[in-house]
Design an enzyme around this catalytic site. Sequence first.
Site, PDB file in Angstrom:
ATOM      1  N   ASP A   1     -36.601 -71.607-129.869  1.00  0.00           N
ATOM      2  CA  ASP A   1     -37.349 -71.959-128.657  1.00  0.00           C
ATOM      3  C   ASP A   1     -36.545 -71.506-127.426  1.00  0.00           C
ATOM      4  OD1 ASP A   1     -39.660 -74.192-127.814  1.00  0.00           O
ATOM      5  OD2 ASP A   1     -38.002 -74.097-126.370  1.00  0.00           O
TER       6      ASP A   1
ATOM      7  N   HIS B   1     -36.581 -81.758-128.456  1.00  0.00           N
ATOM      8  CA  HIS B   1     -35.869 -82.483-127.382  1.00  0.00           C
ATOM      9  C   HIS B   1     -35.711 -83.974-127.684  1.00  0.00           C
ATOM     10  CE1 HIS B   1     -35.802 -78.981-124.833  1.00  0.00           C
ATOM     11  NE2 HIS B   1     -37.116 -78.886-124.787  1.00  0.00           N
TER      12      HIS B   1
ATOM     13  N   HIS C   1     -35.870 -73.188-124.894  1.00  0.00           N
ATOM     14  CA  HIS C   1     -35.038 -74.295-124.407  1.00  0.00           C
ATOM     15  C   HIS C   1     -34.098 -74.795-125.496  1.00  0.00           C
ATOM     16  CE1 HIS C   1     -38.878 -74.330-122.103  1.00  0.00           C
ATOM     17  NE2 HIS C   1     -38.035 -74.442-121.086  1.00  0.00           N
TER      18      HIS C   1
ATOM     19  N   ASP D   1     -41.901 -69.765-126.465  1.00  0.00           N
ATOM     20  CA  ASP D   1     -41.824 -69.708-124.998  1.00  0.00           C
ATOM     21  C   ASP D   1     -40.747 -68.719-124.541  1.00  0.00           C
ATOM     22  OD1 ASP D   1     -39.962 -71.470-126.041  1.00  0.00           O
ATOM     23  OD2 ASP D   1     -40.518 -73.162-124.765  1.00  0.00           O
TER      24      ASP D   1
HETATM   25 ZN   LIG Z   1     -39.287 -74.743-125.030  1.00  0.00          ZN
END
Ligand SMILES: [Zn+2]
Length: 347
Positions: free
Chosen positions: A199, A163, A201, A288
Site C-alpha cells: 500500500d 492501520h 501508506h 493507492d
Molecule cells: Zn493507503
Amino acid sequence: MITFYNDRHSLHQGRVEMFRGALVPCFEVAARADRVLDELRRRRLGAIEPAQVFDDVALTRIHAPRYVEFLRGAWDEWVALDPANGQRDALPSVWPVRGHRSDVLPENFAARMGLFSFDAGTPLTAGTWHAARTGAWCALSAAGRVLAGERAAFALTRPPGHHAGQDFFGGYCFLNNAALAAQALRDGGAGRVAVLDIDYHHGNGTQCIFYDRADVLYASLHGDPRSEYPFYLGHADETGAGAGRGCNLNLPLPRGTGFETWFAALGQALRAIAGYRAEALVVSLGVDTFAGDPISGFRLQSDDYFQVGEALAAAGLPSVFVFEGGYAVDAVGINTANVLEGFQRRA
Ligand SMILES: [Zn+2]
C-alpha cells in the site's frame, strides 16, 4: 485464485472525515470494493465465495478483548448519548498522548473512542462493526484455504485493515485483516510468515502488532512518513525490538517515486522475505501507489501492476492477498485485478 468477498462491506458507509480543518466526503467508499468485484468477475479470475463465520474470540488472537468489546457496542453507545446521533457518524476528538494514562478505561464515550483511535479521519457508522467483522472473516477464510493447500487466496474486503493496531483504529481501518491472516497461518502450522505491505501508506498497525515477534516478518514500501500519512511510524531505522529485532523492514520512498525505483524496492523486500525463509506470505494489497490516486503520491501505471503480481508469484510462497487502499475509484478494479492476474500467470 479464489476470492472471499465481504458481502456486508457496504454496511460501512462513512459520511464525512476530518481533512484540513473541514469535514469532507470520505475517500474510502463502497464503490471501491464493488469495482474490484466487477473486474474479477469480468475476467473470470476464479471462484468468488462469501466468508465463513468465526466467533469474536478469533479476533482476539490479534486484538485486545476490551477493544473488540468497544467496537462491538460503539454505535449503540453513540446513539444512546443522543438519538440525533443516529444521523451522524461518530468521530473521535480527544486522545491520550505521552505521559497520559491508557490503562484506565474511561466511562465517557468520547474519551474511550479517543483511547482506541489515532485520527479523526475514520468515521464509525451504524454498520461499521458488522462490515469490519465480516471483512476479518474474509481474511481468516482466505488463510484457511491456503492452509488447506491452495496456492493463493484473496480477501476482498473493506474497510481496510493495515492501520489498525492491537487496540486502536484509524486510517479508515478497524480490524487488521492482514495481521489476522498472518496469525491464522501461524496457528495453522506455518513456522514463519512474512507480511509484505505494498500500500502507499505505511502499515503502522501491522508493524505495531508484530514489532517484537520473530515469527512474523513485516516488510513495507511506502511514502516517506516525514511527509506522508501515518507520519509517526514507518522510518527505515525501525527494525524490530526484542525477539523481533531484524524482523521489521521499512523502505520509505519519496513522493513522486515512479515504477522503476518502486519495483527495485519491492525486489529488496522480496529478497529479505526469502532470506527470512518465510513459509507463507500475506500481501497487504493497496493500489493507492497508482499515479491517479487522489490522496497518494507515487506514479505507478495500471500495466505496471501485472509485473508486481508476477514478482510476488516468483517468491514461490503460499499467499494470502488482503485488499487495503486504492482511492482512484475508476481504476481500482483494473489495478487490483492486474496484480492478481500477473500472479496467476506466473504461479
Ligand atoms: Zn493507503
